[in-house]
Write a protein that holds these residues in place. Structure first.
Motif, PDB file in Angstrom:
ATOM      1  N   LEU A 172      50.549  42.370  24.530  1.00  0.00           N
ATOM      2  CA  LEU A 172      50.492  41.482  23.370  1.00  0.00           C
ATOM      3  C   LEU A 172      51.446  40.298  23.508  1.00  0.00           C
ATOM      4  N   LEU A 208      44.949  38.957  13.272  1.00  0.00           N
ATOM      5  CA  LEU A 208      43.791  38.318  13.903  1.00  0.00           C
ATOM      6  C   LEU A 208      42.684  39.332  14.168  1.00  0.00           C
ATOM      7  N   ALA A 209      43.068  40.530  14.614  1.00  0.00           N
ATOM      8  CA  ALA A 209      42.053  41.566  14.863  1.00  0.00           C
ATOM      9  C   ALA A 209      41.366  41.974  13.573  1.00  0.00           C
ATOM     10  N   PRO A 264      46.634  42.230  28.904  1.00  0.00           N
ATOM     11  CA  PRO A 264      46.198  41.552  27.675  1.00  0.00           C
ATOM     12  C   PRO A 264      44.707  41.697  27.414  1.00  0.00           C
ATOM     13  N   LEU A 306      51.061  39.549  14.145  1.00  0.00           N
ATOM     14  CA  LEU A 306      50.176  38.401  14.356  1.00  0.00           C
ATOM     15  C   LEU A 306      48.834  38.833  14.933  1.00  0.00           C
ATOM     16  N   TRP A 307      48.879  39.618  16.010  1.00  0.00           N
ATOM     17  CA  TRP A 307      47.642  40.042  16.645  1.00  0.00           C
ATOM     18  C   TRP A 307      46.884  41.045  15.779  1.00  0.00           C
ATOM     19  N   GLY A 341      43.453  43.318  24.036  1.00  0.00           N
ATOM     20  CA  GLY A 341      42.536  42.599  23.163  1.00  0.00           C
ATOM     21  C   GLY A 341      41.317  43.416  22.784  1.00  0.00           C
ATOM     22  N   ALA A 349      47.640  44.155  10.082  1.00  0.00           N
ATOM     23  CA  ALA A 349      48.868  43.526  10.561  1.00  0.00           C
ATOM     24  C   ALA A 349      50.079  44.385  10.226  1.00  0.00           C
ATOM     25  N   LEU A 383      54.886  39.757  16.980  1.00  0.00           N
ATOM     26  CA  LEU A 383      53.651  39.588  17.751  1.00  0.00           C
ATOM     27  C   LEU A 383      52.613  40.626  17.365  1.00  0.00           C
ATOM     28  N   LEU A 438      42.413  46.127  20.321  1.00  0.00           N
ATOM     29  CA  LEU A 438      42.715  45.568  19.004  1.00  0.00           C
ATOM     30  C   LEU A 438      41.441  45.182  18.260  1.00  0.00           C
ATOM     31  N   THR A 478      52.554  46.727  24.134  1.00  0.00           N
ATOM     32  CA  THR A 478      53.289  45.618  23.528  1.00  0.00           C
ATOM     33  C   THR A 478      53.469  44.467  24.516  1.00  0.00           C
TER      34      THR A 478
END
Length: 419
Positions: free
Chosen positions: A265, A401-402, A313, A397-398, A317, A345, A394, A320, A262
């Protein structure tokens, strides 16, 4: 006369009491072994009064969400109190994986898992788990004497004939309540993430929508634990302290790697350590938390002391993106990218919420008259808590996007491989 069994259907009594008993016993034995080895590595094997087995039981109680109260006294002049709120998530994860596997194993042989049969099978496991919880709760209690050491406290003890004692006891009602809720969560999650268990009727549509993202997030969390275990073993081999590292692995590895995910992220956790706590934790974390006031744990504060934190990160990334790809691969063909994004999400936000609730730590140690400590390993004050809603936001959100990026990546790799 022979009895034939149709394909995909088990023989008589596939979900009987012996299978349920085997699943529950396997989970208890696995949790007990991990807890015992972790406590032994942490030095708890030297506890006085034969307390070690009882402490192992107490760790198992807290691993399933139960509550253990710690207290102590020595007459009217000396009082002791302690408060410890922490889930040893390595033990928790072990029990969840073993019991979940035992629950799913007979279901994989059926063509369709009907609701009555599924409920009956879960009910058998729950009934036996309730008996196990009662046994653990009544066994997780012990009282033993604690040495005052040398100096003033020892002289006071001799003068007044005081023998300080420390005891702990599980809260039976809370242990039963939260232990049953923990089991319900484990069984529900096992059904939601396993593609090999077909669901009946309308539940099959729910499984089609939920399972790809749920299973991808579960594999993401397990990958974090595996990566953390490899890193810990490398540290133990190159920098020493193997017992301390083993204690972290067997008691609280997810307590470290899941909050680290976390933080990767962009989330922030608040914490502080005040006093000579003997809880095993990485040196960097201990250094940041030992501040006069509560410290914020995020990429910025950690990177000030160790630049390698910026790899968090990057690793988050990559993981994810892999989760987004896996969600798209396991979804129905031609599922829109926005659907995968929303599902991932939600799944990642729920996982972040679980991490925030389960990985919190609060400990307030034992003291005697305010001038000393009954135990150097339990004295002082420690807490670690997340900024809950920003962390969940967060993650959502990520995760979205993933999911958006993973869908075209899955289609591209499908074309490249001819699938």
């Amino acid at each position: 006369m022979s009895t034939r069994t149709s394909p995909g259907r088990p023989g008589p009594h596939p979900h009987g009491w012996p299978r349920a008993l085997g699943a529950v016993l396997a989970g208890l034995l696995a949790m007990g072994a991990v807890a015992a080895l972790g406590l032994w590595a942490a030095g708890a094997g030297d506890l006085p009064g034969g307390a070690f087995p009882r402490v192992v039981t107490a760790v198992m109680v807290t691993a399933v969400g139960g509550s253990v109260d710690v207290s102590g006294a020595a007459g009217d002049l000396i009082g002791a109190e302690a408060d410890l709120t922490v889930m040893p998530l390595s033990v928790t994860l072990t029990g969840a994986l073993v019991i979940g596997r035992g629950f799913l194993r007979p279901l994989r042989r059926r063509a369709v898992a009907g609701l009555p049969g599924l409920a009956g099978w879960a009910g058998r496991i729950a009934a036996l788990w309730l008996c196990a919880l009662l046994g653990l709760a009544f066994a997780a209690r012990h009282t033993f004497e604690v040495s005052l050491g040398e100096g003033l406290l020892d002289d006071l003890g001799d003068l007044f004939g005081l023998s300080p004692t420390v005891g702990f006891a599980a809260d039976v009602p809370l242990t039963v309540l939260f232990g049953l809720l923990w089991l319900a969560g484990v069984l529900l999650l096992a059904v939601l993430v396993t593609r090999g268990v077909p669901l009946p009727g309308r539940l099959s549509r729910l499984g089609t929508a939920v399972r790809p993202a749920a299973s991808a997030v579960l594999l993401l969390l397990l990958a974090c634990v595996a990566a953390g275990a490899v890193a810990a073993l490398v540290v133990a081999a190159t920098r020493g302290h193997p017992a301390r590292t083993l204690a972290v692995l067997l008691l609280g590895l997810p307590n470290l790697v899941w909050p680290a995910l976390t933080i990767g992220l962009g989330a922030t956790w608040d914490g502080q350590v005040d006093g000579p706590f003997a809880l095993p934790m990485p040196h960097l974390l201990d250094e940041v938390l030992r501040a006069p006031d509560a410290a914020a744990l995020n990429l910025g504060t950690l990177a000030e002391r160790d630049g390698r934190v910026w790899w968090l990160p990057v690793a988050a990334g990559v993981l994810l993106l892999a989760a987004g790809w896996l969600t798209a691969v396991r979804s129905r063909p031609r599922t829109p990218a926005r659907h995968n994004a929303v599902r991932l999400a939600v799944a990642l936000a729920m996982a972040a919420l679980m991490v925030c609730l389960a990985a919190r730590v609060f400990a307030h140690g034992l003291s005697v008259l305010g001038i000393g400590d009954l135990s150097a390993g339990l004295s002082g004050h420690l807490f670690l808590r997340p900024r809950l809603w920003s962390t969940v936001g967060l993650a959502a959100l990520w995760g979205g996007l993933a999911g958006l990026l993973g869908t075209p990546l899955a289609r591209w790799t499908g074309r490249r491989t001819g699938r």
